[in-house]
Design a protein around this motif. Structure first.
Motif, PDB file in Angstrom:
ATOM      1  N   ALA A   9       0.821  -1.214   0.000  1.00 14.14           N
ATOM      2  CA  ALA A   9       0.000   0.000   0.000  1.00 14.14           C
ATOM      3  C   ALA A   9       0.857   1.267   0.000  1.00 14.14           C
ATOM      4  O   ALA A   9       0.574   2.221  -0.741  1.00 14.14           O
ATOM      5  CB  ALA A   9      -0.937  -0.007   1.198  1.00 14.14           C
TER       6      ALA A   9
ATOM      7  N   VAL B 296      -7.597   0.468   2.432  1.00 12.10           N
ATOM      8  CA  VAL B 296      -6.913  -0.754   1.992  1.00 12.10           C
ATOM      9  C   VAL B 296      -7.754  -1.990   2.300  1.00 12.10           C
ATOM     10  O   VAL B 296      -8.486  -2.037   3.295  1.00 12.10           O
ATOM     11  CB  VAL B 296      -5.524  -0.884   2.657  1.00 12.10           C
ATOM     12  CG1 VAL B 296      -4.610   0.229   2.208  1.00 12.10           C
ATOM     13  CG2 VAL B 296      -5.630  -0.900   4.177  1.00 12.10           C
TER      14      VAL B 296
ATOM     15  N   THR C 208      -8.180  -5.814   3.447  1.00  8.37           N
ATOM     16  CA  THR C 208      -7.517  -6.800   4.302  1.00  8.37           C
ATOM     17  C   THR C 208      -8.141  -8.190   4.138  1.00  8.37           C
ATOM     18  O   THR C 208      -7.806  -9.110   4.875  1.00  8.37           O
ATOM     19  CB  THR C 208      -7.612  -6.377   5.781  1.00  8.37           C
ATOM     20  OG1 THR C 208      -8.985  -6.128   6.128  1.00  8.37           O
ATOM     21  CG2 THR C 208      -6.795  -5.122   6.039  1.00  8.37           C
TER      22      THR C 208
ATOM     23  N   PHE D 163      -0.630  -5.451   3.045  1.00  8.80           N
ATOM     24  CA  PHE D 163      -0.605  -4.290   3.942  1.00  8.80           C
ATOM     25  C   PHE D 163       0.108  -4.730   5.216  1.00  8.80           C
ATOM     26  O   PHE D 163      -0.454  -5.406   6.075  1.00  8.80           O
ATOM     27  CB  PHE D 163      -2.008  -3.797   4.259  1.00  8.80           C
ATOM     28  CG  PHE D 163      -2.010  -2.552   5.110  1.00  8.80           C
ATOM     29  CD1 PHE D 163      -1.624  -1.337   4.576  1.00  8.80           C
ATOM     30  CD2 PHE D 163      -2.366  -2.605   6.449  1.00  8.80           C
ATOM     31  CE1 PHE D 163      -1.592  -0.193   5.361  1.00  8.80           C
ATOM     32  CE2 PHE D 163      -2.351  -1.470   7.238  1.00  8.80           C
ATOM     33  CZ  PHE D 163      -1.956  -0.257   6.692  1.00  8.80           C
TER      34      PHE D 163
ATOM     35  N   ASP E 134       4.049  -0.799   6.186  1.00 10.32           N
ATOM     36  CA  ASP E 134       3.180   0.063   5.376  1.00 10.32           C
ATOM     37  C   ASP E 134       2.410   1.032   6.270  1.00 10.32           C
ATOM     38  O   ASP E 134       2.322   2.238   5.990  1.00 10.32           O
ATOM     39  CB  ASP E 134       2.171  -0.782   4.580  1.00 10.32           C
ATOM     40  CG  ASP E 134       2.794  -1.455   3.369  1.00 10.32           C
ATOM     41  OD1 ASP E 134       3.614  -0.822   2.702  1.00 10.32           O
ATOM     42  OD2 ASP E 134       2.445  -2.620   3.099  1.00 10.32           O
TER      43      ASP E 134
ATOM     44  N   GLN F 111      -9.085   0.104   7.087  1.00 12.75           N
ATOM     45  CA  GLN F 111      -8.902  -1.285   6.673  1.00 12.75           C
ATOM     46  C   GLN F 111     -10.230  -2.027   6.750  1.00 12.75           C
ATOM     47  O   GLN F 111     -10.996  -1.862   7.694  1.00 12.75           O
ATOM     48  CB  GLN F 111      -7.886  -1.981   7.580  1.00 12.75           C
ATOM     49  CG  GLN F 111      -6.538  -1.300   7.657  1.00 12.75           C
ATOM     50  CD  GLN F 111      -5.595  -2.013   8.606  1.00 12.75           C
ATOM     51  OE1 GLN F 111      -5.291  -3.194   8.423  1.00 12.75           O
ATOM     52  NE2 GLN F 111      -5.138  -1.306   9.631  1.00 12.75           N
TER      53      GLN F 111
END
Length: 419
Positions: A330, A351, A353, A374, A378, A391
């Motif tokens: 990321a 992001v 997950t 990730f 990051d 996330q």
């Protein structure tokens, strides 16, 4: 205050009903004055004038009420399809979307159109700013043959935001299988035809959007014929968006940076205005070097991103792209954005997950793609840039293709605006 909320812009029915009601009041006042004379004399010019004004307002107000209602029904029919009973809450949903946040999404490719399909369920105030650096496939052929900007990504975004029957969408996505038009989509030809009868490509896109009842607006980032180049780490310069990932893989050399020619390309004015007036600007999802960054290289776009007060969000793809983002996490995505758009600052990175089934993972591995990771590193690197991290499991799999869950992603975006 409740009365202020009642008068907020929505379906434009209440305001016109109020105009019509005001007309009735004026007529009543007029007739009261006139009725004082049992001979029904029209010598009182003021009363007569008020009465005429009242009649005019009444007719105009209720005409606009009916026009608004008919617009609601036509929109409802286009959303649900002809012959389908209207859902009781559909009008309310349309009203809520009209009051939704002003969202600008910048990018191109499949990722952008997927997100737009989710966003239009929550707001009608959407502007999609789309790259015109594409030079491959049917779009590339039209660009070469007709000297027009590539329509492919624009077409997909228009269809994503359009309110139309499924049959119409199938028609516009249809690709010819034989003859000189083999591989070309009907939608691309539609835009090419619009371009032929319009002043420029921007007008052609707007005309097509009107025909297809697009909720929001779709804009090419520029009207100039830009070409994308990439410099690989081995020093080789690659010309053409469609060649970049293949040559990178061929040379086994990652992309160092990308650039455009002409370098000083001007952005479409409406795109700049949309960014400056937005509540939130979203970069991605989409190909990092060939769909998102090319937009940031347009100087007016960069300047507007630096000057806007909107929340700025980046959404990396779910999977890496061979020849573009091999081995990227990321943070490396964000680092590439910052390197190509000096001074840019992001507020959030969203992001994924979530994981994908083994058989789907193996299919992508054969193509050289992996889930974008990730790591703790990051996270620490993003936080050092004052970027907040969101996330979630954002994966949706359709026909063995990994995509973002557009509805879940859209809910996150809208929630960021509402706080």
């Amino acid at each position: 205050m409740k009365w202020i909320q009642w008068m907020r812009p929505g379906l434009q029915v209440k305001r016109w009903a109020l105009v019509g009601f005001s007309g009735i009041i004026l007529m009543a006042l007029s007739f009261t004055v006139l009725m004082r004379d049992f001979k029904w004399s029209f010598t009182n010019g003021t009363a007569l004038l008020v009465g005429v004004a009242g009649v005019t307002l009444t007719i105009f107000g209720f005409y606009k009420v009916m026009a608004s209602i008919m617009n609601i029904f036509s929109t409802s029919i286009s959303i649900q399809g002809r012959g389908t009973p209207l859902k009781p809450n559909l009008v309310h949903d349309i009203k809520l979307r009209a009051r939704g946040p002003k969202v600008v999404v910048i990018g191109g490719g499949t990722g952008l159109s997927v997100l737009l399909r989710g966003l239009k369920l929550f707001t009608s105030n959407i502007t999609a700013i789309v790259t015109v650096a594409d030079d491959g496939g049917g779009s590339g052929k039209l660009r070469e043959d007709l000297g027009m900007l590539p329509p492919g990504d624009i077409r997909n975004c228009i269809l994503a935001l359009a309110e139309m029957e499924p049959t119409m969408e199938k028609l516009l996505q249809y690709r010819f299988e034989e003859g000189s038009l083999k591989g070309q989509s009907f939608g691309n030809l539609f835009i090419a035809s619009m371009n032929g009868i319009s002043n420029n490509f921007e007008d052609a896109v707007k005309s097509m959007s009107e025909v297809l009842a697009v909720r929001g607006q779709v804009l090419p980032v520029t009207l100039e014929n830009v070409t994308l180049y990439a410099k690989l780490e081995n020093g080789r310069i690659i010309k053409g968006e469609s060649n970049i990932p293949y040559k990178s893989l061929e040379d086994k050399s990652p992309i160092e940076r990308v650039f455009i020619k002409p370098k000083e390309s001007e952005a479409v004015g409406d795109a700049v205005e949309a960014i400056l007036n937005a509540d939130i600007v979203v970069l991605g999802p989409g190909s990092l070097y060939t769909s998102i960054i090319p937009n940031l290289l347009i100087k007016n776009i960069r300047n507007s991103l630096l000057n806007t007060e909107a929340i700025k969000v980046y959404i990396p793809n779910v999977m890496t792209q061979p020849g573009e983002t091999d081995g990227y996490g990321a943070y490396k995505h964000v680092e590439a954005l910052y390197n190509h758009c000096s001074g840019l600052s992001l507020d959030y990175v969203i992001v994924n997950t979530g994981d994908i089934p083994k058989e789907v993972r193996e299919k992508y591995l054969l193509e050289g793609a992996k889930l974008i990771g990730f790591s703790e590193e990051d996270g620490n690197s993003l936080k050092s840039k004052d970027i907040d991290i969101i996330q979630d499991n954002l994966i949706e799999i359709k026909k063995d293709y990994v995509r973002h869950d557009a509805i879940k992603l859209s809910k996150i975006i809208v929630r960021l605006v509402k706080g």
